[in-house]
Design a protein around this motif. Structure first.
Motif, PDB file in Angstrom:
ATOM      1  N   THR A   4      57.473  23.123  75.810  1.00  0.00           N
ATOM      2  CA  THR A   4      55.597  22.853  76.430  1.00  0.00           C
ATOM      3  C   THR A   4      54.694  23.317  76.801  1.00  0.00           C
ATOM      4  OG1 THR A   4      56.539  21.864  78.209  1.00  0.00           O
ATOM      5  CG2 THR A   4      57.571  20.728  76.855  1.00  0.00           C
ATOM      6  N   GLU A   5      54.988  24.284  77.370  1.00  0.00           N
ATOM      7  CA  GLU A   5      53.764  25.163  77.912  1.00  0.00           C
ATOM      8  C   GLU A   5      52.869  25.455  76.347  1.00  0.00           C
ATOM      9  OE1 GLU A   5      51.346  27.432  79.899  1.00  0.00           O
ATOM     10  OE2 GLU A   5      52.975  26.413  80.478  1.00  0.00           O
ATOM     11  N   ALA A   6      53.475  26.015  75.144  1.00  0.00           N
ATOM     12  CA  ALA A   6      53.156  26.143  73.952  1.00  0.00           C
ATOM     13  C   ALA A   6      51.905  24.661  74.097  1.00  0.00           C
ATOM     14  CB  ALA A   6      53.488  26.180  73.228  1.00  0.00           C
ATOM     15  N   LEU A   7      52.031  23.681  74.155  1.00  0.00           N
ATOM     16  CA  LEU A   7      51.431  22.223  73.527  1.00  0.00           C
ATOM     17  C   LEU A   7      49.996  21.831  75.444  1.00  0.00           C
ATOM     18  CD1 LEU A   7      54.381  19.873  73.245  1.00  0.00           C
ATOM     19  CD2 LEU A   7      52.570  19.931  71.692  1.00  0.00           C
ATOM     20  N   ARG A   8      50.861  22.513  76.021  1.00  0.00           N
ATOM     21  CA  ARG A   8      49.654  22.339  77.817  1.00  0.00           C
ATOM     22  C   ARG A   8      48.778  23.585  77.005  1.00  0.00           C
ATOM     23  NH1 ARG A   8      48.337  24.954  81.376  1.00  0.00           N
ATOM     24  NH2 ARG A   8      50.003  26.094  81.784  1.00  0.00           N
ATOM     25  N   THR A   9      48.881  24.667  76.558  1.00  0.00           N
ATOM     26  CA  THR A   9      47.591  25.708  76.299  1.00  0.00           C
ATOM     27  C   THR A   9      46.752  25.489  75.163  1.00  0.00           C
ATOM     28  OG1 THR A   9      49.347  27.447  75.527  1.00  0.00           O
ATOM     29  CG2 THR A   9      48.892  27.206  78.125  1.00  0.00           C
ATOM     30  N   GLN A  10      47.871  24.964  73.919  1.00  0.00           N
ATOM     31  CA  GLN A  10      47.177  25.211  73.021  1.00  0.00           C
ATOM     32  C   GLN A  10      46.273  26.366  72.110  1.00  0.00           C
ATOM     33  OE1 GLN A  10      45.957  20.392  72.385  1.00  0.00           O
ATOM     34  NE2 GLN A  10      45.193  21.251  71.322  1.00  0.00           N
ATOM     35  N   PRO A  11      46.943  27.078  71.556  1.00  0.00           N
ATOM     36  CA  PRO A  11      46.493  28.264  71.491  1.00  0.00           C
ATOM     37  C   PRO A  11      45.153  27.856  70.297  1.00  0.00           C
ATOM     38  CG  PRO A  11      48.355  28.122  70.295  1.00  0.00           C
ATOM     39  CD  PRO A  11      48.415  27.403  71.421  1.00  0.00           C
ATOM     40  N   GLU A  12      44.686  28.362  69.511  1.00  0.00           N
ATOM     41  CA  GLU A  12      43.638  28.106  68.862  1.00  0.00           C
ATOM     42  C   GLU A  12      44.492  28.475  67.820  1.00  0.00           C
ATOM     43  OE1 GLU A  12      39.630  30.145  67.690  1.00  0.00           O
ATOM     44  OE2 GLU A  12      39.478  28.206  69.459  1.00  0.00           O
ATOM     45  N   LEU A  13      44.149  27.795  66.556  1.00  0.00           N
ATOM     46  CA  LEU A  13      45.256  28.429  65.328  1.00  0.00           C
ATOM     47  C   LEU A  13      43.897  28.886  64.154  1.00  0.00           C
ATOM     48  CD1 LEU A  13      47.461  25.385  64.880  1.00  0.00           C
ATOM     49  CD2 LEU A  13      47.058  27.417  66.185  1.00  0.00           C
ATOM     50  N   ASP A  14      43.756  29.986  63.629  1.00  0.00           N
ATOM     51  CA  ASP A  14      42.930  30.356  62.551  1.00  0.00           C
ATOM     52  C   ASP A  14      43.669  30.364  61.591  1.00  0.00           C
ATOM     53  OD1 ASP A  14      40.636  31.338  62.265  1.00  0.00           O
ATOM     54  OD2 ASP A  14      41.502  33.569  62.330  1.00  0.00           O
ATOM     55  N   GLY A  15      43.135  29.772  60.801  1.00  0.00           N
ATOM     56  CA  GLY A  15      42.563  29.840  58.960  1.00  0.00           C
ATOM     57  C   GLY A  15      42.263  30.452  57.810  1.00  0.00           C
ATOM     58  N   GLU A  16      42.250  30.402  56.797  1.00  0.00           N
ATOM     59  CA  GLU A  16      41.301  30.806  56.117  1.00  0.00           C
ATOM     60  C   GLU A  16      39.722  30.473  55.991  1.00  0.00           C
ATOM     61  OE1 GLU A  16      41.064  32.039  51.312  1.00  0.00           O
ATOM     62  OE2 GLU A  16      42.715  31.373  51.996  1.00  0.00           O
ATOM     63  N   ASN A  17      39.537  28.570  56.131  1.00  0.00           N
ATOM     64  CA  ASN A  17      38.127  28.848  55.439  1.00  0.00           C
ATOM     65  C   ASN A  17      38.695  27.292  57.686  1.00  0.00           C
ATOM     66  OD1 ASN A  17      37.564  29.213  53.217  1.00  0.00           O
ATOM     67  ND2 ASN A  17      39.636  28.179  52.415  1.00  0.00           N
ATOM     68  N   VAL A  18      38.918  27.198  57.922  1.00  0.00           N
ATOM     69  CA  VAL A  18      39.451  26.476  59.426  1.00  0.00           C
ATOM     70  C   VAL A  18      40.310  27.399  59.989  1.00  0.00           C
ATOM     71  CG1 VAL A  18      39.314  24.146  58.097  1.00  0.00           C
ATOM     72  CG2 VAL A  18      41.601  25.323  59.031  1.00  0.00           C
ATOM     73  N   VAL A  19      39.180  26.801  61.766  1.00  0.00           N
ATOM     74  CA  VAL A  19      39.679  26.968  62.679  1.00  0.00           C
ATOM     75  C   VAL A  19      40.435  25.771  63.120  1.00  0.00           C
ATOM     76  CG1 VAL A  19      39.463  27.980  64.722  1.00  0.00           C
ATOM     77  CG2 VAL A  19      38.289  29.199  63.110  1.00  0.00           C
ATOM     78  N   LEU A  20      41.094  25.600  63.984  1.00  0.00           N
ATOM     79  CA  LEU A  20      41.717  24.481  64.792  1.00  0.00           C
ATOM     80  C   LEU A  20      42.138  25.139  66.352  1.00  0.00           C
ATOM     81  CD1 LEU A  20      45.712  23.053  63.401  1.00  0.00           C
ATOM     82  CD2 LEU A  20      42.493  23.017  62.381  1.00  0.00           C
ATOM     83  N   ALA A  21      41.198  24.290  67.032  1.00  0.00           N
ATOM     84  CA  ALA A  21      40.808  24.326  68.846  1.00  0.00           C
ATOM     85  C   ALA A  21      41.015  23.774  69.102  1.00  0.00           C
ATOM     86  CB  ALA A  21      39.510  25.222  69.099  1.00  0.00           C
TER      87      ALA A  21
END
Length: 185
Positions: A4-21
């Motif tokens: 649940t800590e990973a959900l609470r802090t939500q790291p940025e996810l880096d892809g080739e053409n998109v970033v999830l923030a």
């Protein structure tokens, strides 16, 4: 066990053409336009007419949640907002969750952004959060989305017949899921 800590802090996810923030109110202008786009409304089956205040309130409430992850999909080259992708309905006991994605409109459809965002979120769900199963519902009148989901490893599990009334006709809802143990391209 679910992280649940990973959900609470939500790291940025880096892809080739998109970033999830982390989705938050800083994306209001683009999100507001998206929820009013006729094609987005049709593909998501949204009957609700949102107000600006509702969208502001929703976006502002996303950071810090422990039971879901709401991400803005950003084009990597210029961080333009392309839509959002969500991991929700987390069931800790059964290590499962729900999936939803919405792109901003036809100008970003068919460019691979949705596929990449889906793959990034599934990797996060399985490898970081610790889920075993992620499921979704998609309307039968959205074959492009179904192809993306299949490309990302989702398997059709069932159909809810005539579950959506849209433009004077009934539409089926297709249920799909992917397991951590399923092959993911």
């Amino acid at each position: 066990m679910i992280d649940t800590e990973a959900l609470r802090t939500q790291p940025e996810l880096d892809g080739e053409n998109v970033v999830l923030a982390q989705l938050d109110d800083s994306y209001f202008a683009a999100a507001w336009e998206a929820v009013r786009d006729p094609e987005v409304i049709r593909l998501t089956g949204t009957h609700t007419k949102f107000t600006e205040e509702q969208i502001h309130r929703f976006l502002a409430s996303r950071p810090g949640l422990e039971d879901r992850a709401d991400y803005a999909i950003l084009r990597k080259e210029d961080r333009a907002y392309l839509g959002d992708v969500v991991l929700s309905d987390i069931d800790e006991h059964n290590r499962s969750g729900g999936f939803r994605i919405a792109l901003t409109g036809p100008d970003v459809f068919g460019k691979g952004y949705g596929t990449e965002a889906t793959k990034l979120l599934l990797d996060y769900a399985f490898d970081v959060v610790g889920l075993h199963r992620v499921s979704l519902e998609v309307f039968a009148h959205n074959p492009r989305a179904r192809r993306v989901y299949e490309k990302c490893g989702f398997v059709r599990e069932g159909i809810q017949r005539q579950a959506l009334w849209w433009d004077g006709e009934w539409h089926d809802v297709i249920t799909m899921a992917v397991l951590k143990t399923d092959p993911r391209p």
